[in-house]
Scaffold this motif. Structure first.
Motif, short mmCIF file in Angstrom:
data_model
loop_
_atom_site.label_atom_id
_atom_site.label_comp_id
_atom_site.label_asym_id
_atom_site.label_seq_id
_atom_site.Cartn_x
_atom_site.Cartn_y
_atom_site.Cartn_z
N ALA A 79 -8.21 -16.39 -0.88
CA ALA A 79 -6.95 -15.64 -0.98
C ALA A 79 -7.21 -14.14 -1.05
CB ALA A 79 -6.15 -16.11 -2.19
N ALA A 80 -8.23 -13.74 -1.80
CA ALA A 80 -8.56 -12.32 -1.92
C ALA A 80 -9.03 -11.76 -0.58
CB ALA A 80 -9.63 -12.11 -2.99
N ALA A 81 -9.84 -12.54 0.15
CA ALA A 81 -10.31 -12.10 1.46
C ALA A 81 -9.14 -12.00 2.44
CB ALA A 81 -11.37 -13.05 1.99
N ALA A 82 -8.24 -12.98 2.41
CA ALA A 82 -7.07 -12.94 3.29
C ALA A 82 -6.20 -11.73 2.98
CB ALA A 82 -6.26 -14.23 3.16
N TRP A 83 -6.06 -11.41 1.71
CA TRP A 83 -5.29 -10.24 1.29
C TRP A 83 -5.92 -8.96 1.86
CZ3 TRP A 83 -0.69 -9.01 -0.01
CH2 TRP A 83 -0.40 -7.84 -0.72
N ALA A 84 -7.23 -8.83 1.74
CA ALA A 84 -7.92 -7.65 2.27
C ALA A 84 -7.76 -7.59 3.80
CB ALA A 84 -9.40 -7.68 1.88
N HIS A 85 -7.85 -8.72 4.45
CA HIS A 85 -7.66 -8.81 5.89
C HIS A 85 -6.27 -8.29 6.26
CE1 HIS A 85 -6.82 -10.91 9.71
NE2 HIS A 85 -8.13 -10.97 9.88
N MET A 86 -5.25 -8.76 5.57
CA MET A 86 -3.87 -8.35 5.85
C MET A 86 -3.67 -6.86 5.58
SD MET A 86 -1.49 -11.51 4.60
CE MET A 86 -2.46 -12.11 3.24
N ILE A 87 -4.19 -6.39 4.45
CA ILE A 87 -4.01 -4.98 4.10
C ILE A 87 -4.69 -4.08 5.12
CG2 ILE A 87 -4.53 -3.20 2.37
CD1 ILE A 87 -2.25 -5.12 1.59
N ALA A 88 -5.90 -4.44 5.56
CA ALA A 88 -6.62 -3.63 6.55
C ALA A 88 -5.84 -3.56 7.86
CB ALA A 88 -8.01 -4.21 6.79
N PHE A 89 -5.39 -4.71 8.35
CA PHE A 89 -4.67 -4.70 9.62
C PHE A 89 -3.29 -4.06 9.50
CE2 PHE A 89 -8.04 -7.40 11.09
CZ PHE A 89 -8.18 -6.99 12.41
N ASP A 90 -2.60 -4.28 8.41
CA ASP A 90 -1.30 -3.63 8.21
C ASP A 90 -1.46 -2.12 8.19
OD1 ASP A 90 -0.21 -6.15 8.09
OD2 ASP A 90 0.25 -6.08 5.95
N LEU A 91 -2.50 -1.63 7.51
CA LEU A 91 -2.72 -0.19 7.45
C LEU A 91 -3.07 0.35 8.84
CD1 LEU A 91 -2.91 2.45 5.90
CD2 LEU A 91 -5.26 1.83 5.26
N PHE A 92 -3.89 -0.37 9.57
CA PHE A 92 -4.26 0.09 10.91
C PHE A 92 -3.03 0.13 11.82
CE2 PHE A 92 -6.26 0.04 15.08
CZ PHE A 92 -7.23 1.02 14.91
N VAL A 93 -2.19 -0.90 11.75
CA VAL A 93 -0.96 -0.93 12.55
C VAL A 93 0.00 0.17 12.09
CG1 VAL A 93 1.12 -2.29 13.03
CG2 VAL A 93 -1.14 -3.34 13.23
N GLY A 94 0.14 0.33 10.79
CA GLY A 94 1.01 1.39 10.26
C GLY A 94 0.54 2.76 10.70
N ARG A 95 -0.76 2.97 10.68
CA ARG A 95 -1.37 4.23 11.13
C ARG A 95 -1.04 4.47 12.60
NH1 ARG A 95 -5.55 4.85 14.32
NH2 ARG A 95 -6.58 6.86 14.32
N TRP A 96 -1.23 3.44 13.43
CA TRP A 96 -0.93 3.59 14.85
C TRP A 96 0.55 3.92 15.06
CZ3 TRP A 96 2.50 0.49 17.61
CH2 TRP A 96 2.65 0.87 18.95
N ALA A 97 1.42 3.18 14.39
CA ALA A 97 2.87 3.40 14.55
C ALA A 97 3.24 4.81 14.10
CB ALA A 97 3.65 2.35 13.76
#
Length: 151
Positions: A79-97
């Motif tokens: 669960a902790a790894a999945a959370w980090a995975h989501m946060i990393a990709f959400d931040l990358f997508v948010g940065r791009w947007a």
């Protein structure tokens, strides 16, 4: 250690979200957000969680089954790894947007709810931005008008 890394995951991403949401016109915001390395702290946390568990993770991702993924994510480490995975990709997508919206001239007040949606429900935030961006052409695509003649 897993609990501490879980807690730290959003804490290291939050300042970048705060810059995009609260200080979108500050010159330092653009300088900071322009770097894709802003996701690096979250990626390090992800690596710290996943690399020691590769023996459990690889079978679940190389030949995924619903039960296998459920079992992996049902653990504290998973669960902790999945959370980090989501946060990393959400931040990358948010940065791009955010960067794309700046090039297109999308108002910060339009982007704020899109970014919040991206933080909370990443793919829905991406979908919202893909819809929003159709209303604004990129600056390079806007006709400059007649070229001026010298002389």
């Amino acid at each position: 250690m897993t609990r501490a890394l879980f807690t730290l995951t959003f804490a290291v991403a939050a300042p970048f979200w705060a810059l995009m949401l609260l200080l979108p016109h500050w010159s330092w915001t653009a300088r900071i957000i322009r770097s894709p390395l802003i996701v690096l702290p979250v990626l390090v946390i992800y690596a710290m969680l996943v690399i020691p568990a590769l023996g459990d993770v690889l079978p679940a991702v190389l030949s995924p089954t619903l039960g296998g993924v459920r079992d992996l994510l049902g653990t504290t480490d998973g669960a902790a790894a999945a959370w980090a995975h989501m946060i990393a990709f959400d931040l990358f997508v948010g940065r791009w947007a955010w960067l794309d919206s700046r090039e297109r001239g999308v108002p910060a007040l339009v982007m704020a709810p899109v970014l919040v949606l991206t933080i909370l429900l990443g793919p829905l935030g991406l979908a919202a931005y893909l819809g929003v961006r159709t209303r604004w052409a990129p600056a390079a695509a806007i006709p400059a008008g007649e070229p001026q003649r010298l002389g």
